[in-house]
Scaffold this motif. Structure first.
Motif, PDB file in Angstrom:
ATOM      1  N   TRP A 175      -2.108   1.903   1.977  1.00 31.46           N
ATOM      2  CA  TRP A 175      -3.122   1.307   2.842  1.00 31.46           C
ATOM      3  C   TRP A 175      -3.339  -0.161   2.503  1.00 31.46           C
ATOM      4  O   TRP A 175      -3.560  -0.990   3.395  1.00 31.46           O
ATOM      5  CB  TRP A 175      -4.430   2.089   2.730  1.00 31.46           C
ATOM      6  N   HIS A 176      -3.282  -0.490   1.214  1.00 28.33           N
ATOM      7  CA  HIS A 176      -3.443  -1.896   0.851  1.00 28.33           C
ATOM      8  C   HIS A 176      -2.216  -2.718   1.242  1.00 28.33           C
ATOM      9  O   HIS A 176      -2.331  -3.918   1.521  1.00 28.33           O
ATOM     10  CB  HIS A 176      -3.734  -2.039  -0.641  1.00 28.33           C
ATOM     11  N   GLU A 177      -1.057  -2.088   1.282  1.00 24.24           N
ATOM     12  CA  GLU A 177       0.110  -2.790   1.803  1.00 24.24           C
ATOM     13  C   GLU A 177      -0.061  -3.100   3.289  1.00 24.24           C
ATOM     14  O   GLU A 177       0.357  -4.153   3.771  1.00 24.24           O
ATOM     15  CB  GLU A 177       1.369  -1.959   1.565  1.00 24.24           C
ATOM     16  N   MET A 178      -0.678  -2.183   4.014  1.00 23.68           N
ATOM     17  CA  MET A 178      -0.991  -2.449   5.422  1.00 23.68           C
ATOM     18  C   MET A 178      -2.037  -3.556   5.544  1.00 23.68           C
ATOM     19  O   MET A 178      -1.938  -4.438   6.401  1.00 23.68           O
ATOM     20  CB  MET A 178      -1.488  -1.177   6.113  1.00 23.68           C
ATOM     21  N   ARG A 190      -2.450  -5.978   3.535  1.00 20.27           N
ATOM     22  CA  ARG A 190      -1.801  -7.248   3.191  1.00 20.27           C
ATOM     23  C   ARG A 190      -0.765  -7.666   4.232  1.00 20.27           C
ATOM     24  O   ARG A 190      -0.143  -8.706   4.114  1.00 20.27           O
ATOM     25  CB  ARG A 190      -1.112  -7.112   1.832  1.00 20.27           C
ATOM     26  N   GLU A 191      -0.526  -6.785   5.194  1.00 18.05           N
ATOM     27  CA  GLU A 191       0.402  -7.060   6.295  1.00 18.05           C
ATOM     28  C   GLU A 191       1.823  -7.287   5.791  1.00 18.05           C
ATOM     29  O   GLU A 191       2.558  -8.126   6.298  1.00 18.05           O
ATOM     30  CB  GLU A 191      -0.089  -8.252   7.127  1.00 18.05           C
ATOM     31  N   ARG A 192       2.202  -6.488   4.777  1.00 16.97           N
ATOM     32  CA  ARG A 192       3.557  -6.618   4.262  1.00 16.97           C
ATOM     33  C   ARG A 192       4.292  -5.279   4.214  1.00 16.97           C
ATOM     34  O   ARG A 192       5.369  -5.178   3.643  1.00 16.97           O
ATOM     35  CB  ARG A 192       3.544  -7.271   2.886  1.00 16.97           C
ATOM     36  N   ALA A 193       3.731  -4.231   4.818  1.00  9.89           N
ATOM     37  CA  ALA A 193       4.429  -2.955   4.934  1.00  9.89           C
ATOM     38  C   ALA A 193       5.321  -2.993   6.176  1.00  9.89           C
ATOM     39  O   ALA A 193       4.974  -3.591   7.191  1.00  9.89           O
ATOM     40  CB  ALA A 193       3.431  -1.800   5.034  1.00  9.89           C
ATOM     41  N   SER A 194       6.487  -2.353   6.098  1.00 11.20           N
ATOM     42  CA  SER A 194       7.446  -2.409   7.203  1.00 11.20           C
ATOM     43  C   SER A 194       7.183  -1.355   8.264  1.00 11.20           C
ATOM     44  O   SER A 194       7.733  -1.435   9.357  1.00 11.20           O
ATOM     45  CB  SER A 194       8.871  -2.249   6.665  1.00 11.20           C
ATOM     46  N   ILE A 195       6.383  -0.357   7.968  1.00  8.28           N
ATOM     47  CA  ILE A 195       6.102   0.686   8.954  1.00  8.28           C
ATOM     48  C   ILE A 195       5.108   0.185   9.990  1.00  8.28           C
ATOM     49  O   ILE A 195       4.326  -0.721   9.746  1.00  8.28           O
ATOM     50  CB  ILE A 195       5.558   1.958   8.267  1.00  8.28           C
ATOM     51  N   THR A 196       5.127   0.789  11.157  1.00  4.85           N
ATOM     52  CA  THR A 196       4.248   0.377  12.251  1.00  4.85           C
ATOM     53  C   THR A 196       2.962   1.186  12.256  1.00  4.85           C
ATOM     54  O   THR A 196       2.872   2.251  11.628  1.00  4.85           O
ATOM     55  CB  THR A 196       4.938   0.555  13.603  1.00  4.85           C
ATOM     56  N   ARG A 197       1.994   0.705  12.998  1.00  9.02           N
ATOM     57  CA  ARG A 197       0.728   1.429  13.149  1.00  9.02           C
ATOM     58  C   ARG A 197       0.966   2.795  13.784  1.00  9.02           C
ATOM     59  O   ARG A 197       0.357   3.790  13.388  1.00  9.02           O
ATOM     60  CB  ARG A 197      -0.237   0.605  14.009  1.00  9.02           C
ATOM     61  N   GLU A 198       1.863   2.856  14.744  1.00 15.89           N
ATOM     62  CA  GLU A 198       2.153   4.118  15.424  1.00 15.89           C
ATOM     63  C   GLU A 198       2.790   5.130  14.485  1.00 15.89           C
ATOM     64  O   GLU A 198       2.460   6.327  14.520  1.00 15.89           O
ATOM     65  CB  GLU A 198       3.073   3.860  16.628  1.00 15.89           C
ATOM     66  N   GLU A 199       3.679   4.659  13.628  1.00 11.02           N
ATOM     67  CA  GLU A 199       4.339   5.566  12.688  1.00 11.02           C
ATOM     68  C   GLU A 199       3.368   6.147  11.677  1.00 11.02           C
ATOM     69  O   GLU A 199       3.394   7.358  11.394  1.00 11.02           O
ATOM     70  CB  GLU A 199       5.453   4.820  11.949  1.00 11.02           C
ATOM     71  N   ILE A 200       2.502   5.310  11.129  1.00  9.18           N
ATOM     72  CA  ILE A 200       1.585   5.809  10.110  1.00  9.18           C
ATOM     73  C   ILE A 200       0.512   6.703  10.735  1.00  9.18           C
ATOM     74  O   ILE A 200       0.068   7.686  10.133  1.00  9.18           O
ATOM     75  CB  ILE A 200       0.953   4.636   9.316  1.00  9.18           C
ATOM     76  N   THR A 201       0.115   6.414  11.977  1.00 12.17           N
ATOM     77  CA  THR A 201      -0.859   7.267  12.665  1.00 12.17           C
ATOM     78  C   THR A 201      -0.275   8.638  12.946  1.00 12.17           C
ATOM     79  O   THR A 201      -0.933   9.663  12.751  1.00 12.17           O
ATOM     80  CB  THR A 201      -1.312   6.608  13.977  1.00 12.17           C
ATOM     81  N   TRP A 256      -7.663  -0.468   7.036  1.00 10.66           N
ATOM     82  CA  TRP A 256      -6.771   0.665   6.790  1.00 10.66           C
ATOM     83  C   TRP A 256      -7.287   1.489   5.612  1.00 10.66           C
ATOM     84  O   TRP A 256      -7.847   0.966   4.666  1.00 10.66           O
ATOM     85  CB  TRP A 256      -5.359   0.165   6.470  1.00 10.66           C
ATOM     86  N   GLY A 257      -7.051   2.797   5.693  1.00 13.02           N
ATOM     87  CA  GLY A 257      -7.434   3.671   4.595  1.00 13.02           C
ATOM     88  C   GLY A 257      -8.906   4.015   4.618  1.00 13.02           C
ATOM     89  O   GLY A 257      -9.536   4.091   5.675  1.00 13.02           O
ATOM     90  N   HIS A 258      -9.463   4.223   3.428  1.00 10.77           N
ATOM     91  CA  HIS A 258     -10.874   4.628   3.345  1.00 10.77           C
ATOM     92  C   HIS A 258     -11.539   3.927   2.162  1.00 10.77           C
ATOM     93  O   HIS A 258     -11.876   4.551   1.162  1.00 10.77           O
ATOM     94  CB  HIS A 258     -10.991   6.152   3.244  1.00 10.77           C
ATOM     95  N   PRO A 259     -11.751   2.636   2.283  1.00  9.37           N
ATOM     96  CA  PRO A 259     -12.393   1.892   1.193  1.00  9.37           C
ATOM     97  C   PRO A 259     -13.834   2.333   0.997  1.00  9.37           C
ATOM     98  O   PRO A 259     -14.581   2.515   1.961  1.00  9.37           O
ATOM     99  CB  PRO A 259     -12.317   0.437   1.663  1.00  9.37           C
ATOM    100  N   ASP A 260     -14.225   2.515  -0.250  1.00 12.44           N
ATOM    101  CA  ASP A 260     -15.612   2.870  -0.526  1.00 12.44           C
ATOM    102  C   ASP A 260     -16.528   1.744  -0.071  1.00 12.44           C
ATOM    103  O   ASP A 260     -16.164   0.570  -0.069  1.00 12.44           O
ATOM    104  CB  ASP A 260     -15.808   3.134  -2.020  1.00 12.44           C
ATOM    105  N   GLY A 261     -17.740   2.114   0.335  1.00  9.51           N
ATOM    106  CA  GLY A 261     -18.744   1.123   0.688  1.00  9.51           C
ATOM    107  C   GLY A 261     -18.584   0.487   2.043  1.00  9.51           C
ATOM    108  O   GLY A 261     -19.308  -0.455   2.368  1.00  9.51           O
ATOM    109  N   VAL A 262     -17.665   0.992   2.872  1.00  8.96           N
ATOM    110  CA  VAL A 262     -17.485   0.479   4.237  1.00  8.96           C
ATOM    111  C   VAL A 262     -17.776   1.629   5.191  1.00  8.96           C
ATOM    112  O   VAL A 262     -16.947   2.525   5.360  1.00  8.96           O
ATOM    113  CB  VAL A 262     -16.067  -0.076   4.455  1.00  8.96           C
ATOM    114  N   TYR A 263     -18.952   1.618   5.813  1.00  9.80           N
ATOM    115  CA  TYR A 263     -19.420   2.804   6.537  1.00  9.80           C
ATOM    116  C   TYR A 263     -19.276   2.638   8.048  1.00  9.80           C
ATOM    117  O   TYR A 263     -20.241   2.669   8.801  1.00  9.80           O
ATOM    118  CB  TYR A 263     -20.861   3.120   6.139  1.00  9.80           C
ATOM    119  N   THR A 264     -18.035   2.469   8.499  1.00  7.03           N
ATOM    120  CA  THR A 264     -17.754   2.399   9.924  1.00  7.03           C
ATOM    121  C   THR A 264     -17.793   3.811  10.517  1.00  7.03           C
ATOM    122  O   THR A 264     -17.658   4.801   9.788  1.00  7.03           O
ATOM    123  CB  THR A 264     -16.366   1.806  10.161  1.00  7.03           C
TER     124      THR A 264
END
Length: 316
Positions: free
Chosen positions: A195-198, A200-211, A258-266
């Motif tokens: 998730w942190h690679e996403m 940082r915008e340096r992961a090669s996989i797409t949003r559709e693939e990870i979803t 991306w992911g589930h960072p603590d303390g972010v209550y969206t």
């Protein structure tokens, strides 16, 4: 107040990833300047009425609503957490839970015993220890969890039961995507999970693939949840500790999260399913003194806990 370690992280983020720095600002907003350790607006799950609580780690409400075919009545609830550590702290810390046995695929509770959690369960079954851990997928498979849950229910017929599955949380079982190869193995890195690679915008996989991989991880666990609903008598509830962000905009700074960072209550992180299902007689629950109940070795080495957490995508 931020610790020195957190301040070093912020300094690194400012150079390495503006998104991670913006996340910290959003975190300060949601936690009221870091004065809340969990989402106080969420439901206290242990105060609700159930005999068995089935927790699907990182399962969003909209995912569950769209893909589930389980019996029962579904509603949405607000969780106390955006991260498992907050879920444990907000629901179990300093609570008398001697009428409850916790069967878990997550090492988060074990790590928390050393830092900030003080629950009082009658027993805890750590399925993630050696005999419950799958080395191929680097997680606890749902069929293993279901097996342990049924054995535990038979062993403790007069206790409430919490069954904490790992799925649909990463790693994605059988997805065919080499997501682990998108992470940074260097332990000196500030964060290493996918998730942190996403972020940082340096992961090669797409949003559709990870979803799609995330959705399929729910499909993997669902048959084993149904097995428990079929086999366990009484009132069962299926819920989640928190949701998961899949590139939606956070707030107040509208970065893609991306992911589930603590303390972010969206809404994507704190809106969770609450499926109620009754079958057979209710359990006659009795509170009894805690016992030392662990699967495998009595003492869990700290490096084992750390390794398991990294396998599951939790950066230290």
């Amino acid at each position: 107040m931020l610790s020195k370690r957190q301040l070093r992280r912020v300094a690194t983020w400012a150079v390495d990833s503006p998104n991670l720095l913006a996340r910290q600002v959003n975190r300060a907003y949601h936690t009221r300047a870091f004065n809340r350790e969990f989402n106080h607006d969420g439901v206290s799950v242990v105060d609700e009425d159930w005999d068995t609580l089935i927790v699907l780690d990182a399962c969003r409400y909209d995912l569950f609503e769209e893909r589930h075919d389980l019996p029962g009545t579904l509603s949405a609830r607000e969780s106390r957490a955006a991260h498992t550590s907050e879920f444990i702290l907000g629901n179990f810390h300093e609570r008398d839970l001697t009428d409850t046995v916790y069967v878990t695929a997550s090492p988060i509770l074990e790590r928390g015993y050393q830092h900030k959690y003080d629950p009082s369960f009658h027993a805890v079954v750590n399925v993630w220890q050696e005999d419950g851990w799958d080395d191929e997928y680097n997680t606890v498979l749902p069929e293993t969890m279901a097996e342990y849950a049924l054995e535990t229910a038979e062993r403790y017929p007069n206790k409430r039961l919490i069954v904490h599955f790992m799925q649909p949380h990463y790693p994605f079982v059988g997805s065919g995507l080499a997501l682990d190869k998108e992470t940074v193995p260097d332990p000196e890195e500030i964060e290493t999970d996918v998730w942190h690679e996403m972020m940082r915008e340096r992961a090669s996989i797409t949003r559709e693939e990870i979803t799609e991989a995330y959705h399929r991880n729910f499909d993997v666990v669902q048959p084993h949840v149904r097995e428990l609903l079929d086999e366990l008598s009484g009132k069962s509830v299926v819920t989640s500790d928190h949701g998961n962000m899949l590139g939606e905009r956070a707030r107040p700074i509208p970065i893609r999260e991306w992911g589930h960072p603590d303390g972010v209550y969206t809404p994507e992180l704190v809106t969770v399913p609450w499926l109620e299902y009754e079958s057979g007689p209710r359990r006659e629950v009795v509170a009894e003194a805690p016992i030392d109940e662990t699967e495998g070795d009595d003492a869990v080495e700290d490096d084992v806990v750390t390794e398991r957490l990294r396998n599951l995508g939790y950066a230290e």
